[in-house]
Design an enzyme around this catalytic site. Structure first.
Site, PDB file in Angstrom:
ATOM      1  N   LYS A  11     -76.503  13.289  16.813  1.00  0.00           N
ATOM      2  CA  LYS A  11     -75.726  14.001  15.792  1.00  0.00           C
ATOM      3  C   LYS A  11     -74.864  13.058  14.932  1.00  0.00           C
ATOM      4  CE  LYS A  11     -75.580  18.304  18.424  1.00  0.00           C
ATOM      5  NZ  LYS A  11     -74.730  19.432  18.881  1.00  0.00           N
ATOM      6  N   TYR A  51     -79.912  26.076  13.190  1.00  0.00           N
ATOM      7  CA  TYR A  51     -79.008  26.703  14.159  1.00  0.00           C
ATOM      8  C   TYR A  51     -78.862  28.208  13.931  1.00  0.00           C
ATOM      9  CZ  TYR A  51     -77.464  22.324  16.345  1.00  0.00           C
ATOM     10  OH  TYR A  51     -77.405  21.158  17.065  1.00  0.00           O
ATOM     11  N   ASN A 114     -70.652  16.705  19.922  1.00  0.00           N
ATOM     12  CA  ASN A 114     -71.076  16.348  21.281  1.00  0.00           C
ATOM     13  C   ASN A 114     -72.274  15.388  21.321  1.00  0.00           C
ATOM     14  OD1 ASN A 114     -72.956  18.203  20.483  1.00  0.00           O
ATOM     15  ND2 ASN A 114     -72.791  19.535  22.265  1.00  0.00           N
ATOM     16  N   HIS A 117     -78.104  16.789  20.563  1.00  0.00           N
ATOM     17  CA  HIS A 117     -78.652  18.126  20.815  1.00  0.00           C
ATOM     18  C   HIS A 117     -79.849  17.953  21.742  1.00  0.00           C
ATOM     19  CE1 HIS A 117     -80.460  22.054  20.179  1.00  0.00           C
ATOM     20  NE2 HIS A 117     -81.596  21.429  19.950  1.00  0.00           N
ATOM     21  N   GLU A 128     -88.485  23.635  17.605  1.00  0.00           N
ATOM     22  CA  GLU A 128     -87.599  22.652  16.967  1.00  0.00           C
ATOM     23  C   GLU A 128     -88.369  21.395  16.565  1.00  0.00           C
ATOM     24  OE1 GLU A 128     -84.387  22.213  19.795  1.00  0.00           O
ATOM     25  OE2 GLU A 128     -83.742  24.287  19.486  1.00  0.00           O
TER      26      GLU A 128
HETATM   27  P1  CMP Z   1     -76.030  22.067  20.722  1.00  0.00           P
HETATM   28  O1  CMP Z   1     -76.569  21.732  22.074  1.00  0.00           O
HETATM   29  O2  CMP Z   1     -76.614  21.324  19.571  1.00  0.00           O
HETATM   30  O3  CMP Z   1     -76.157  23.640  20.461  1.00  0.00           O
HETATM   31  C1  CMP Z   1     -75.252  24.394  19.678  1.00  0.00           C
HETATM   32  C2  CMP Z   1     -74.093  23.570  19.194  1.00  0.00           C
HETATM   33  O4  CMP Z   1     -72.957  24.304  18.750  1.00  0.00           O
HETATM   34  C3  CMP Z   1     -73.542  22.727  20.339  1.00  0.00           C
HETATM   35  O5  CMP Z   1     -74.443  21.750  20.736  1.00  0.00           O
HETATM   36  C4  CMP Z   1     -72.233  22.242  19.720  1.00  0.00           C
HETATM   37  O6  CMP Z   1     -72.424  21.162  18.830  1.00  0.00           O
HETATM   38  C5  CMP Z   1     -71.806  23.451  18.869  1.00  0.00           C
HETATM   39  N1  CMP Z   1     -70.673  24.180  19.435  1.00  0.00           N
HETATM   40  C6  CMP Z   1     -69.447  24.249  18.884  1.00  0.00           C
HETATM   41  N2  CMP Z   1     -68.624  25.005  19.601  1.00  0.00           N
HETATM   42  C7  CMP Z   1     -69.320  25.443  20.646  1.00  0.00           C
HETATM   43  C8  CMP Z   1     -69.000  26.293  21.751  1.00  0.00           C
HETATM   44  N3  CMP Z   1     -67.776  26.815  21.916  1.00  0.00           N
HETATM   45  N4  CMP Z   1     -69.974  26.536  22.643  1.00  0.00           N
HETATM   46  C9  CMP Z   1     -71.219  26.016  22.471  1.00  0.00           C
HETATM   47  N5  CMP Z   1     -71.555  25.204  21.437  1.00  0.00           N
HETATM   48  C10 CMP Z   1     -70.619  24.928  20.527  1.00  0.00           C
END
Ligand code: CMP
Length: 140
Positions: A11, A51, A114, A117, A128
């Site tokens: 990311k 998303y 984070n 993904h 995806e």
């Molecule tokens: P990802 O695994 O890419 O899937 C959804 C994304 O939403 C997650 O990682 C985070 O980058 C983002 N996100 C932001 N806030 C939250 C939350 N409270 N719970 C889960 N995903 C979140």
């Protein structure tokens, strides 16, 4: 049925912080091989579409803004039981809850930013992967 492929993105936060090479190295050292790789920047429209399953969640608008804020590295990865193995390697969505040594624990700063993904099922890995890569962009 489980397949041996998963889909990932490194990311914008991790790319910006200079962790792209280190994360890719961790992935390869963990036994994954690269089937497809693409360095690109998502538009808000494309990030929103990717998303779309989270459209109703309170974090959706911020997530779309964040995911289009800078370049990302998208990849299809291969390993036996790839989806589960990769989720183990990256750790929990929230880096504070991710186990020691996982990618998110090492490189991520918050639940949103984070670092990576990872597809959550074989079906989504397939969807995806096809969102980003055509057949000829994949090494078979
Ligand atoms: P990802 O695994 O890419 O899937 C959804 C994304 O939403 C997650 O990682 C985070 O980058 C983002 N996100 C932001 N806030 C939250 C939350 N409270 N719970 C889960 N995903 C979140």
């Amino acid at each position: 049925m489980t397949t041996n492929r998963t889909f990932t993105m490194i990311k914008p936060d991790a790319v910006k912080a200079g962790y792209m090479g280190a994360i890719l190295n961790d992935i390869i050292q963990a036994g994954f091989s690269v089937v497809a790789l693409k360095y690109t920047r998502l538009t808000p429209e494309i990030a929103g579409k990717f998303y779309a399953v989270h459209k109703e969640r309170p974090f959706y608008a911020d997530l779309v803004r964040f995911m289009s804020s800078g370049p990302i590295l998208a990849a299809i990865l291969e390993k036996e039981n790839a989806v589960a193995e990769y989720r183990k390697l990256i750790g929990a969505t929230d880096p504070q809850k991710a186990e020691e040594g996982t990618i998110r624990r090492k490189y991520a700063s918050s639940i949103q930013e984070n670092a990576v993904h990872g597809a959550d099922s074989d079906e989504n890995a397939q969807i995806e992967g096809s969102f980003f890569f055509s057949e000829f962009e994949r090494v078979s």
